[in-house]
Design an enzyme around this catalytic site. Structure first.
Site, PDB file in Angstrom:
ATOM      1  N   GLU A   1      31.982   1.700 -47.541  1.00  0.00           N
ATOM      2  CA  GLU A   1      31.822   0.277 -47.264  1.00  0.00           C
ATOM      3  C   GLU A   1      31.513   0.109 -45.777  1.00  0.00           C
ATOM      4  O   GLU A   1      32.058   0.819 -44.934  1.00  0.00           O
ATOM      5  CB  GLU A   1      33.118  -0.455 -47.624  1.00  0.00           C
ATOM      6  CG  GLU A   1      33.088  -1.953 -47.355  1.00  0.00           C
ATOM      7  CD  GLU A   1      34.469  -2.590 -47.467  1.00  0.00           C
ATOM      8  OE1 GLU A   1      34.540  -3.764 -47.843  1.00  0.00           O
ATOM      9  OE2 GLU A   1      35.482  -1.902 -47.159  1.00  0.00           O
TER      10      GLU A   1
ATOM     11  N   LYS B   1      32.009  -7.416 -54.368  1.00  0.00           N
ATOM     12  CA  LYS B   1      33.458  -7.234 -54.221  1.00  0.00           C
ATOM     13  C   LYS B   1      34.224  -8.420 -54.794  1.00  0.00           C
ATOM     14  O   LYS B   1      34.031  -9.566 -54.376  1.00  0.00           O
ATOM     15  CB  LYS B   1      33.795  -7.048 -52.738  1.00  0.00           C
ATOM     16  CG  LYS B   1      35.215  -6.592 -52.449  1.00  0.00           C
ATOM     17  CD  LYS B   1      35.360  -6.312 -50.961  1.00  0.00           C
ATOM     18  CE  LYS B   1      36.689  -5.664 -50.619  1.00  0.00           C
ATOM     19  NZ  LYS B   1      36.777  -5.333 -49.176  1.00  0.00           N
TER      20      LYS B   1
ATOM     21  N   CYS C   1      36.909  -0.998 -51.634  1.00  0.00           N
ATOM     22  CA  CYS C   1      38.039  -1.076 -50.717  1.00  0.00           C
ATOM     23  C   CYS C   1      39.260  -1.792 -51.306  1.00  0.00           C
ATOM     24  O   CYS C   1      39.931  -1.254 -52.174  1.00  0.00           O
ATOM     25  CB  CYS C   1      37.583  -1.726 -49.417  1.00  0.00           C
ATOM     26  SG  CYS C   1      38.650  -1.327 -47.998  1.00  0.00           S
TER      27      CYS C   1
END
Length: 339
Positions: free
Chosen positions: A59, A133, A165
């Site tokens: 990321e 995300k 993440c």
């Protein structure tokens, strides 16, 4: 599952994860130059690991973190666009698949904040998955949240899902990907200290709980604000680590993931087949009681029932034992409301 060689086979997918040094960029021109650098890395890794089928970058590895809001908007990309064209050409040229971070992707409504997006590019240079995300790292990240996961056939037919993440701190997203058939869940992250040990632990636990391969690509270095701990890794579907980087900048780990082995395990494993057992609860006792051979399929978890049927009520319930405001007066972040 194999680790230590540079090859792959008709049954194994050669996967590399890159401890890419977190860039600090400010302009579109700098982002494009960094894309060209990523393309060079792909070529070099393919030369050194001829069995490479899939290479994964962290990321923020394409843009870095734009701490200035105007820079974030100015460098946001369209997909496809100039940036993805460079990355796609590198995949096509080197005959590999790649996972790349785009922070951010322009929102459909121009004034809204961009998305934090990953793309999966095949060895023909085609974008075959675009994931936004779902769970941005609040309160710091200001990305507009995505709303769904995806599963696609990846290299050699291995089924691939992408997450990003902070997504990975929520067991729900892993289970959603796995229950949709994902065999490899790719977690790209720009994770910084102090949460190093927790992040190393959770990916092993999620691989085990979901009987899936996990590939993690994390950033390294210091960008002037955060220090990133690296430890990019590849985890087997039994929760064992196949390969793990340290904190070195631009370190690479590589492993061969068997397509046949994971499918064999999901079909024939019994006591630790969490995916099957969740939807066939207590099948041994149910069968012995004369109530059929499928166990119990109904969801027993009150929280999930409420969340699906009445999201507002579920939100109110969690606020009763956490807090009613998104901000915290004792430690305010930006202009988030604290009342």
């Amino acid at each position: 599952m194999r680790h230590g060689d540079i090859s792959s086979s008709p049954d194994t997918v050669g996967v590399a994860v890159v401890n890419y040094k977190m860039p600090r960029l400010h302009t579109k021109e700098q982002v494009l130059e960094n894309c060209r650098n990523i393309a060079k890395v792909i070529g070099g890794v393919k030369q050194g690991l001829p069995g490479l089928d899939l290479i994964i970058f962290p990321e923020y590895s394409t843009h870095g973190i734009m701490y200035d809001k105007q820079e974030m908007f100015d460098t946001a990309v369209s997909i496809p666009g100039e940036e993805t064209a460079i990355l796609a050409e590198a995949c096509k040229k080197n005959k590999v698949w790649g996972v790349f971070s785009l922070t951010g992707e322009k929102h459909e409504q121009a004034k809204k904040n961009p998305y934090n997006t990953l793309i999966l590019v095949n060895d023909k240079g085609e974008i075959v998955q675009k994931y936004r995300k779902i769970l941005p790292w609040c309160p710091i990240e200001c990305w507009y949240p995505g709303d769904k996961t995806y599963v696609v056939d990846g290299p050699k037919g291995l089924k691939v899902s992408l997450i990003i993440c902070d997504d990975g701190n929520y067991p729900e997203i892993w289970r959603d990907c796995a229950m949709r058939g994902a065999e490899l869940i790719v977690r790209c992250q720009g994770y910084m200290y102090p949460a190093k040990e927790q992040q190393i632990a959770i990916v092993k636990a999620m691989a085990w709980a979901n009987q899936c391969y996990v590939a993690v690509a994390n950033a390294t270095g210091f960008d002037g604000v955060y220090s990133y701990f690296g430890h990019s890794s590849i985890i087997g579907f039994d929760g064992h680590t196949l390969g793990e980087c340290g904190e070195e900048e631009n370190g690479i780990q590589y492993a061969q993931l068997s397509v046949q082995q994971i499918r064999d395990a999901r079909k024939y494993d019994q006591s630790q087949n969490q995916l099957f057992k969740l939807l066939h609860r207590g099948y041994s006792g149910v069968f012995a009681s004369g109530d059929g051979d499928k166990g119990v399929a109904e969801c027993p978890f009150e929280f999930y029932k409420t969340w699906v049927n009445d999201p507002k009520k579920a939100q109110e319930n969690v606020e009763k034992f956490t807090r009613p405001s998104v901000g915290v007066a004792a430690c305010p972040v930006g202009d988030l409301p604290t009342k």
